[in-house]
Design an enzyme around this catalytic site. Structure first.
Site, mmCIF file in Angstrom:
data_model
loop_
_atom_site.group_PDB
_atom_site.id
_atom_site.type_symbol
_atom_site.label_atom_id
_atom_site.label_comp_id
_atom_site.label_asym_id
_atom_site.label_seq_id
_atom_site.Cartn_x
_atom_site.Cartn_y
_atom_site.Cartn_z
ATOM 1 N N HIS A 292 0.859 -1.182 0.000
ATOM 2 C CA HIS A 292 0.000 0.000 0.000
ATOM 3 C C HIS A 292 0.893 1.228 0.000
ATOM 4 O O HIS A 292 2.125 1.125 -0.116
ATOM 5 C CB HIS A 292 -0.958 -0.039 1.197
ATOM 6 C CG HIS A 292 -0.280 -0.297 2.515
ATOM 7 N ND1 HIS A 292 0.607 0.580 3.081
ATOM 8 C CD2 HIS A 292 -0.328 -1.377 3.355
ATOM 9 C CE1 HIS A 292 1.048 0.093 4.221
ATOM 10 N NE2 HIS A 292 0.513 -1.107 4.412
ATOM 11 N N GLU A 293 0.253 2.376 0.157
ATOM 12 C CA GLU A 293 0.971 3.647 0.083
ATOM 13 C C GLU A 293 2.076 3.762 1.158
ATOM 14 O O GLU A 293 3.079 4.442 0.939
ATOM 15 C CB GLU A 293 -0.069 4.767 0.188
ATOM 16 C CG GLU A 293 0.439 6.173 0.246
ATOM 17 C CD GLU A 293 1.385 6.547 -0.881
ATOM 18 O OE1 GLU A 293 1.278 5.975 -1.977
ATOM 19 O OE2 GLU A 293 2.249 7.411 -0.627
ATOM 20 N N HIS B 175 4.096 1.335 2.098
ATOM 21 C CA HIS B 175 5.255 0.711 1.456
ATOM 22 C C HIS B 175 5.767 1.624 0.327
ATOM 23 O O HIS B 175 6.970 1.756 0.127
ATOM 24 C CB HIS B 175 4.881 -0.647 0.867
ATOM 25 C CG HIS B 175 4.335 -1.634 1.860
ATOM 26 N ND1 HIS B 175 3.016 -1.995 1.887
ATOM 27 C CD2 HIS B 175 4.941 -2.335 2.858
ATOM 28 C CE1 HIS B 175 2.815 -2.885 2.851
ATOM 29 N NE2 HIS B 175 3.966 -3.103 3.467
ATOM 30 N N GLY C 159 9.490 1.276 8.286
ATOM 31 C CA GLY C 159 8.484 2.266 8.648
ATOM 32 C C GLY C 159 8.407 2.477 10.150
ATOM 33 O O GLY C 159 8.506 1.526 10.933
ATOM 34 N N GLN C 160 8.195 3.725 10.538
ATOM 35 C CA GLN C 160 7.959 4.060 11.945
ATOM 36 C C GLN C 160 6.671 3.400 12.457
ATOM 37 O O GLN C 160 6.482 3.234 13.654
ATOM 38 C CB GLN C 160 7.894 5.589 12.081
ATOM 39 C CG GLN C 160 7.527 6.125 13.442
ATOM 40 C CD GLN C 160 8.591 5.839 14.488
ATOM 41 O OE1 GLN C 160 9.755 5.568 14.141
ATOM 42 N NE2 GLN C 160 8.220 5.877 15.753
ATOM 43 N N LYS C 161 5.806 3.011 11.534
ATOM 44 C CA LYS C 161 4.564 2.304 11.889
ATOM 45 C C LYS C 161 4.855 1.164 12.872
ATOM 46 O O LYS C 161 4.137 0.934 13.823
ATOM 47 C CB LYS C 161 3.925 1.777 10.603
ATOM 48 C CG LYS C 161 2.907 0.684 10.760
ATOM 49 C CD LYS C 161 1.575 1.259 11.123
ATOM 50 C CE LYS C 161 0.525 0.235 11.457
ATOM 51 N NZ LYS C 161 0.732 -1.123 11.123
ATOM 52 N N GLN D 232 9.810 -2.718 16.106
ATOM 53 C CA GLN D 232 10.590 -3.445 15.094
ATOM 54 C C GLN D 232 11.753 -2.582 14.589
ATOM 55 O O GLN D 232 12.889 -3.060 14.468
ATOM 56 C CB GLN D 232 9.662 -3.811 13.933
ATOM 57 C CG GLN D 232 10.370 -4.291 12.690
ATOM 58 C CD GLN D 232 9.375 -4.686 11.600
ATOM 59 O OE1 GLN D 232 8.731 -5.716 11.711
ATOM 60 N NE2 GLN D 232 9.255 -3.886 10.565
ATOM 61 N N SER E 187 -2.176 -0.226 6.832
ATOM 62 C CA SER E 187 -1.664 -1.554 7.165
ATOM 63 C C SER E 187 -2.337 -2.567 6.263
ATOM 64 O O SER E 187 -3.523 -2.426 5.933
ATOM 65 C CB SER E 187 -1.990 -1.880 8.632
ATOM 66 O OG SER E 187 -1.845 -3.273 8.865
ATOM 67 N N SER E 188 -1.588 -3.592 5.897
ATOM 68 C CA SER E 188 -2.180 -4.665 5.092
ATOM 69 C C SER E 188 -3.299 -5.345 5.865
ATOM 70 O O SER E 188 -4.168 -5.981 5.277
ATOM 71 C CB SER E 188 -1.110 -5.700 4.728
ATOM 72 O OG SER E 188 0.018 -5.049 4.178
HETATM 73 P P1 AMP Z 1 4.932 -5.171 6.324
HETATM 74 O O1 AMP Z 1 4.725 -5.513 4.870
HETATM 75 O O2 AMP Z 1 3.673 -4.842 7.026
HETATM 76 O O3 AMP Z 1 5.831 -6.151 7.012
HETATM 77 O O4 AMP Z 1 5.722 -3.803 6.318
HETATM 78 C C1 AMP Z 1 6.914 -3.625 5.594
HETATM 79 C C2 AMP Z 1 7.513 -2.297 5.950
HETATM 80 O O5 AMP Z 1 6.593 -1.259 5.634
HETATM 81 C C3 AMP Z 1 7.813 -2.171 7.452
HETATM 82 O O6 AMP Z 1 9.057 -1.512 7.615
HETATM 83 C C4 AMP Z 1 6.669 -1.343 7.942
HETATM 84 O O7 AMP Z 1 6.990 -0.587 9.101
HETATM 85 C C5 AMP Z 1 6.427 -0.438 6.753
HETATM 86 N N1 AMP Z 1 5.059 0.090 6.808
HETATM 87 C C6 AMP Z 1 3.906 -0.618 6.901
HETATM 88 N N2 AMP Z 1 2.844 0.211 6.994
HETATM 89 C C7 AMP Z 1 3.343 1.474 6.968
HETATM 90 C C8 AMP Z 1 2.760 2.776 7.046
HETATM 91 N N3 AMP Z 1 1.452 2.954 7.177
HETATM 92 N N4 AMP Z 1 3.579 3.848 6.985
HETATM 93 C C9 AMP Z 1 4.926 3.682 6.867
HETATM 94 N N5 AMP Z 1 5.528 2.481 6.785
HETATM 95 C C10 AMP Z 1 4.760 1.404 6.830
#
Ligand code: AMP
Length: 293
Positions: A36-37, A39, A149-151, A155, A187-188
């Site tokens: 998503h946005e 990423h 991501g700071q999200k 982690q 978030s996914s």
């Molecule tokens: P994931 O695919 O959820 O494992 O996330 C992959 C990377 O994308 C991780 O470093 C997350 O922190 C980052 N990420 C996920 N959602 C967001 C978001 N809404 N804003 C910024 N980074 C994100």
């Protein structure tokens, strides 16, 4: 342009070798796909700083607990490749399970002291799974810079600690949280929410904003701010609070008084869906309040 797709470590290494021979630096964006946005923002940050951007897409079983959503985690590689292409990534690395964890795999990476609280308490073994796969991805791709991501604040802190502790020859960049128009952190997992849960899910970002305002108005007692966040979350009928915490942004230790670099953390369940959000604040010394994000 459509990025190329690598399925094996040998293919990735061949492509990286070519890029390096062409004088390009390498950026890595590790993901679990369903992009998503949020990423997208990491890929753009990588594009701005490095010449060859690799996005890894791997739903890592090691970071899921036995009763978690591994089986239903969204998988849509073709769409992910399109998004990577639109954002300018050069290569998508989507290894099969057996490529990442061949038979006989036995090694684990642990970052002690940071991995067992908060999300690690709710999800035992989760961060060990994350650090193990991230270190493997770092070794496979050997990036100059890796983007997170700071999200996922805990982690990000754990990965920075691992990178420093193990002298990994790369820089870690942590990029801001990307939000929906109503404030919900992208978030996914948001797609699991029912329409009613989706409406209620804005309670996380609203609670964080209210906490920020309270701190801005001079509140120095972390327990007061924690209680405010918890009560705001509990007001949403289907929200189950997992934790509301205020910690030192580097050590992730809970704080009593609000000062310096603080991290406001929230984890909330809506049915089987667990959402997290956070806000990092720089809190000036008492007397000159106005916390900066
Ligand atoms: P994931 O695919 O959820 O494992 O996330 C992959 C990377 O994308 C991780 O470093 C997350 O922190 C980052 N990420 C996920 N959602 C967001 C978001 N809404 N804003 C910024 N980074 C994100």
């Amino acid at each position: 342009m459509k990025p190329s797709l690598a399925r094996t470590v040998a293919e990735v290494r061949a492509r990286i070798r070519e890029a390096r021979q062409g004088g390009r630096t390498v950026g890595l964006v590790p993901t679990m796909g369903a992009l998503h946005e949020g990423h997208g923002s990491l890929i753009r940050a990588a594009r701005a700083e490095t010449g060859f951007v690799v996005v890894s897409v791997f739903v890592n079983p090691m970071q899921f607990g036995p009763n978690e959503d591994l089986a239903r985690y969204p998988r849509r590689l073709e769409q992910d490749i399109d998004l990577c292409g639109r954002e300018g990534a050069a290569l998508v690395f989507a290894p099969a399970l057996g490529e990442m964890y061949p038979a006989g795999f036995r090694s684990l990476v642990e970052v002690t002291g940071l991995q067992d609280q908060f999300c690690g308490a709710a999800r035992p073994g989760h961060f060990r799974g994350v650090t193990t796969v991230v270190l493997k991805l770092f070794n496979m791709v050997q990036p100059d810079v890796a983007y997170f991501g700071q999200k996922d604040a805990q982690q990000a802190q754990i990965i920075m600690q691992m990178t420093a502790d193990l002298n990994l020859p790369l820089r870690v960049r942590v990029c801001p949280i990307v939000r929906e128009a109503d404030g919900l952190a992208m978030s996914s997992r948001n797609e699991y929410l029912s329409p009613s849960q989706r409406r209620q899910a804005t309670v996380l970002s609203r609670a964080l904003r209210e906490a920020q305002e309270l701190i801005g108005a001079g509140e120095e007692d972390a327990s007061v701010v924690r209680s405010l966040m918890a009560s705001r979350v509990r007001a949403a009928p289907d929200a189950q609070l997992d934790y509301a915490e205020i910690v030192d942004a580097e050590t992730l230790k809970p704080v009593d008084r609000l000062a310096g670099e603080a991290l406001l953390l929230l984890a909330v369940r809506f049915g089987a869906t667990r959402l997290i959000d956070n806000l990092r604040l720089t809190i000036p010394a008492p007397g000159s309040r106005n916390p900066r994000e």
